[in-house]
Design a protein around this motif. Sequence first.
Motif, PDB file in Angstrom:
ATOM      1  N   GLU A 428      53.680  61.379  20.960  1.00  0.00           N
ATOM      2  CA  GLU A 428      54.692  61.903  20.039  1.00  0.00           C
ATOM      3  C   GLU A 428      54.265  61.842  18.579  1.00  0.00           C
ATOM      4  O   GLU A 428      54.952  62.359  17.712  1.00  0.00           O
ATOM      5  N   TRP A 429      53.125  61.226  18.282  1.00  0.00           N
ATOM      6  CA  TRP A 429      52.625  61.224  16.909  1.00  0.00           C
ATOM      7  C   TRP A 429      51.693  62.407  16.627  1.00  0.00           C
ATOM      8  O   TRP A 429      51.178  62.528  15.520  1.00  0.00           O
ATOM      9  N   PHE A 430      51.490  63.237  17.604  1.00  0.00           N
ATOM     10  CA  PHE A 430      50.652  64.432  17.411  1.00  0.00           C
ATOM     11  C   PHE A 430      51.547  65.652  17.230  1.00  0.00           C
ATOM     12  O   PHE A 430      52.404  65.921  18.068  1.00  0.00           O
ATOM     13  N   PRO A 431      51.377  66.414  16.140  1.00  0.00           N
ATOM     14  CA  PRO A 431      52.197  67.604  15.936  1.00  0.00           C
ATOM     15  C   PRO A 431      51.921  68.698  16.959  1.00  0.00           C
ATOM     16  O   PRO A 431      52.719  69.627  17.107  1.00  0.00           O
ATOM     17  N   ALA A 432      50.782  68.607  17.637  1.00  0.00           N
ATOM     18  CA  ALA A 432      50.425  69.584  18.667  1.00  0.00           C
ATOM     19  C   ALA A 432      49.888  68.806  19.864  1.00  0.00           C
ATOM     20  O   ALA A 432      50.295  67.666  20.097  1.00  0.00           O
ATOM     21  N   GLU A 433      48.983  69.403  20.636  1.00  0.00           N
ATOM     22  CA  GLU A 433      48.458  68.708  21.803  1.00  0.00           C
ATOM     23  C   GLU A 433      47.756  67.412  21.398  1.00  0.00           C
ATOM     24  O   GLU A 433      46.987  67.398  20.434  1.00  0.00           O
ATOM     25  N   PRO A 434      48.005  66.291  22.109  1.00  0.00           N
ATOM     26  CA  PRO A 434      47.355  65.019  21.771  1.00  0.00           C
ATOM     27  C   PRO A 434      45.840  65.106  21.949  1.00  0.00           C
ATOM     28  O   PRO A 434      45.348  65.724  22.895  1.00  0.00           O
ATOM     29  N   ALA A 435      45.110  64.465  21.047  1.00  0.00           N
ATOM     30  CA  ALA A 435      43.649  64.430  21.121  1.00  0.00           C
ATOM     31  C   ALA A 435      43.220  63.169  21.878  1.00  0.00           C
ATOM     32  O   ALA A 435      42.589  62.268  21.329  1.00  0.00           O
ATOM     33  N   GLY A 436      43.609  63.073  23.153  1.00  0.00           N
ATOM     34  CA  GLY A 436      43.263  61.925  23.962  1.00  0.00           C
ATOM     35  C   GLY A 436      44.473  61.044  24.246  1.00  0.00           C
ATOM     36  O   GLY A 436      45.600  61.351  23.870  1.00  0.00           O
ATOM     37  N   SER A 437      44.216  59.924  24.929  1.00  0.00           N
ATOM     38  CA  SER A 437      45.268  58.974  25.303  1.00  0.00           C
ATOM     39  C   SER A 437      45.299  57.842  24.276  1.00  0.00           C
ATOM     40  O   SER A 437      44.275  57.202  24.025  1.00  0.00           O
ATOM     41  N   HIS A 438      46.472  57.602  23.684  1.00  0.00           N
ATOM     42  CA  HIS A 438      46.588  56.617  22.622  1.00  0.00           C
ATOM     43  C   HIS A 438      47.804  55.717  22.836  1.00  0.00           C
ATOM     44  O   HIS A 438      48.760  56.098  23.516  1.00  0.00           O
ATOM     45  N   LEU A 439      47.752  54.545  22.215  1.00  0.00           N
ATOM     46  CA  LEU A 439      48.877  53.608  22.157  1.00  0.00           C
ATOM     47  C   LEU A 439      49.052  53.144  20.717  1.00  0.00           C
ATOM     48  O   LEU A 439      48.069  52.923  20.003  1.00  0.00           O
ATOM     49  N   ARG A 440      50.315  52.997  20.286  1.00  0.00           N
ATOM     50  CA  ARG A 440      50.593  52.317  19.031  1.00  0.00           C
ATOM     51  C   ARG A 440      51.230  50.984  19.367  1.00  0.00           C
ATOM     52  O   ARG A 440      52.262  50.928  20.037  1.00  0.00           O
ATOM     53  N   LEU A 441      50.602  49.901  18.926  1.00  0.00           N
ATOM     54  CA  LEU A 441      51.099  48.556  19.171  1.00  0.00           C
ATOM     55  C   LEU A 441      51.567  47.954  17.851  1.00  0.00           C
ATOM     56  O   LEU A 441      50.818  47.914  16.877  1.00  0.00           O
ATOM     57  N   SER A 442      52.791  47.467  17.825  1.00  0.00           N
ATOM     58  CA  SER A 442      53.350  46.884  16.607  1.00  0.00           C
ATOM     59  C   SER A 442      53.124  45.377  16.598  1.00  0.00           C
ATOM     60  O   SER A 442      53.510  44.679  17.536  1.00  0.00           O
ATOM     61  N   TYR A 443      52.518  44.877  15.519  1.00  0.00           N
ATOM     62  CA  TYR A 443      52.368  43.433  15.363  1.00  0.00           C
ATOM     63  C   TYR A 443      53.495  42.856  14.498  1.00  0.00           C
ATOM     64  O   TYR A 443      53.471  41.674  14.138  1.00  0.00           O
ATOM     65  N   SER A 444      54.476  43.688  14.153  1.00  0.00           N
ATOM     66  CA  SER A 444      55.583  43.228  13.314  1.00  0.00           C
ATOM     67  C   SER A 444      56.872  43.010  14.116  1.00  0.00           C
ATOM     68  O   SER A 444      57.907  42.721  13.540  1.00  0.00           O
ATOM     69  N   GLY A 445      56.796  43.144  15.423  1.00  0.00           N
ATOM     70  CA  GLY A 445      57.979  43.010  16.256  1.00  0.00           C
ATOM     71  C   GLY A 445      58.289  41.561  16.598  1.00  0.00           C
ATOM     72  O   GLY A 445      57.628  40.624  16.138  1.00  0.00           O
ATOM     73  N   PRO A 446      59.314  41.352  17.427  1.00  0.00           N
ATOM     74  CA  PRO A 446      59.729  39.994  17.783  1.00  0.00           C
ATOM     75  C   PRO A 446      58.744  39.316  18.732  1.00  0.00           C
ATOM     76  O   PRO A 446      57.834  39.947  19.271  1.00  0.00           O
ATOM     77  N   GLN A 447      58.923  38.027  18.914  1.00  0.00           N
ATOM     78  CA  GLN A 447      58.141  37.197  19.841  1.00  0.00           C
ATOM     79  C   GLN A 447      56.635  37.276  19.583  1.00  0.00           C
ATOM     80  O   GLN A 447      55.851  37.538  20.495  1.00  0.00           O
ATOM     81  N   PRO A 448      56.175  37.030  18.362  1.00  0.00           N
ATOM     82  CA  PRO A 448      54.728  37.120  18.108  1.00  0.00           C
ATOM     83  C   PRO A 448      53.918  36.158  18.969  1.00  0.00           C
ATOM     84  O   PRO A 448      52.740  36.429  19.266  1.00  0.00           O
ATOM     85  N   GLU A 449      54.534  35.054  19.388  1.00  0.00           N
ATOM     86  CA  GLU A 449      53.823  34.104  20.245  1.00  0.00           C
ATOM     87  C   GLU A 449      53.513  34.686  21.616  1.00  0.00           C
ATOM     88  O   GLU A 449      52.657  34.154  22.351  1.00  0.00           O
ATOM     89  N   GLU A 450      54.176  35.800  21.983  1.00  0.00           N
ATOM     90  CA  GLU A 450      53.950  36.441  23.284  1.00  0.00           C
ATOM     91  C   GLU A 450      53.035  37.664  23.184  1.00  0.00           C
ATOM     92  O   GLU A 450      52.753  38.309  24.195  1.00  0.00           O
ATOM     93  N   HIS A 451      52.584  38.007  21.986  1.00  0.00           N
ATOM     94  CA  HIS A 451      51.817  39.247  21.827  1.00  0.00           C
ATOM     95  C   HIS A 451      50.485  39.216  22.586  1.00  0.00           C
ATOM     96  O   HIS A 451      50.078  40.222  23.171  1.00  0.00           O
TER      97      HIS A 451
END
Length: 470
Positions: A428-451
């Motif tokens: 969903e971060w690509f305005p058109a067809e995605p250029a491969g398989s990607h993940l966005r991982l947030s390091y600002s979310g809850p439970q940092p001890e479980e990251h």
Amino acid sequence: MTDSSTRVEEHLRRWMASAPPGSRLPSSRALVAQLHVSPVTVQSAVGRLAALGLVESRPGAGTFLRGTGPRTASDHRWQTAALALTGGEPRGLPAALRPAAEGRIALHAAYPEPDLLPRRLLQSAWSRVGRTESALRRPPAAGLPELRSWFAQAIGGSAGTGAPSSTDVTIVPGSQSGLAATFGALVGAGRPILMESPTYWGAILAARHIGARIVAVPTGPQGPDPDQVRMAFEETGARTFYAQPAWANPTGSCWAPDRARAIMEIVRSRGAFLIEDDYARDFGIAPGPEPLAADDPDGHVVHLRSLTKSVSPSVRVAAVIARGPARARIQGACQAESMYVSAALQEVAMEVVTRPAWKTHLRHLRGELEQRRDAMVQAVHQHIPEARLETIPTGGLHLWLQLPELGDMPDFIAACEARGVVVAGGDEWFPAEPAGSHLRLSYSGPQPEEHQEAVRRIGEVLRECLEAQG
């Protein structure tokens, strides 16, 4: 980490950015002589890079730059320009806004967790504002003069070099509202708008909502190639370019200074606007680039900055800064949508950001984000060696991973959630067809001890999916 050690690490990071994987780092003796530091300082900086998985020591041979990922993670960004890809249909509720079920580890978050927000400042501000007349009066349509002045001054620059003034500022109820109004005022239905690819899903949504024609421009760790930007302007006749030059969402990249200058020259020569979305200004881990709007006397840059992420999701206050006739048009579009922003919300925002404790909070926040980022980078190198981490961001809230090609990304995301980890797939971060398989991982979310555990589970799921697809 000492200032000297930080200086050595930053020097090595710049060297690593242009060196191919496997390159031998400069020797400790050479770094001591060049940077005028002690051998212990050099060892500390190199040890930190090794702990992050960026370099590896080989006894008797030296220290070498590690590869950033397997050869199976191909780079298809060039096809974005070659195929002249444009935006498609909306894909439903963005992953970043989906709630995480109880007991799940949430790495998909769009907003920092409450522990990263100025809780005491905010509580005190609400208490003070609640005793004033703000809740009973209508503010000026363009916003409170004091808040408009703060946003203008926050850009920096000087009056002699084209920095904006308070009269150029329009207060809006969040950056998403500002984006929608700005796109509607400057682009309009059926007309082209250039966007980096990948880029912020909310901007894609806003452009589609008004019926604009999105033209995707591939971007990378240093920002988009100026030649690609020039070509996109020439081939489409676009007069607007939306971008996030500092700590872009989702990639975390910053435009290199030479690219920023070249792109601004193109924008000026085309008589175009650059919409600068400065969403991460308060989330710099290291010093970031100066906003492009700080030196723009002729009004080519329309600047957006929000306090919603850094102050509180409940304080939806942002600013659109524009000069000349564009300012009046954007103000009209903003006021047609929302008339004005609550005076109480504006006063709460002012109470928070003008207190001395705000700067103290930001210093603490930088340290906390750095620790979380480094821990997640280390976990990715340890548990998902198949992933390609092209940029270790010096600001922002997320890591952007390229994975080996997956046949069914939704199935992978569902499998991660079944293991108790909620992630945001990159499509969903690509305005058109995605250029491969990607993940966005947030390091600002809850439970940092479980990251770290969450990243380990993601690695397991990835290997199972790759094995299943052969």
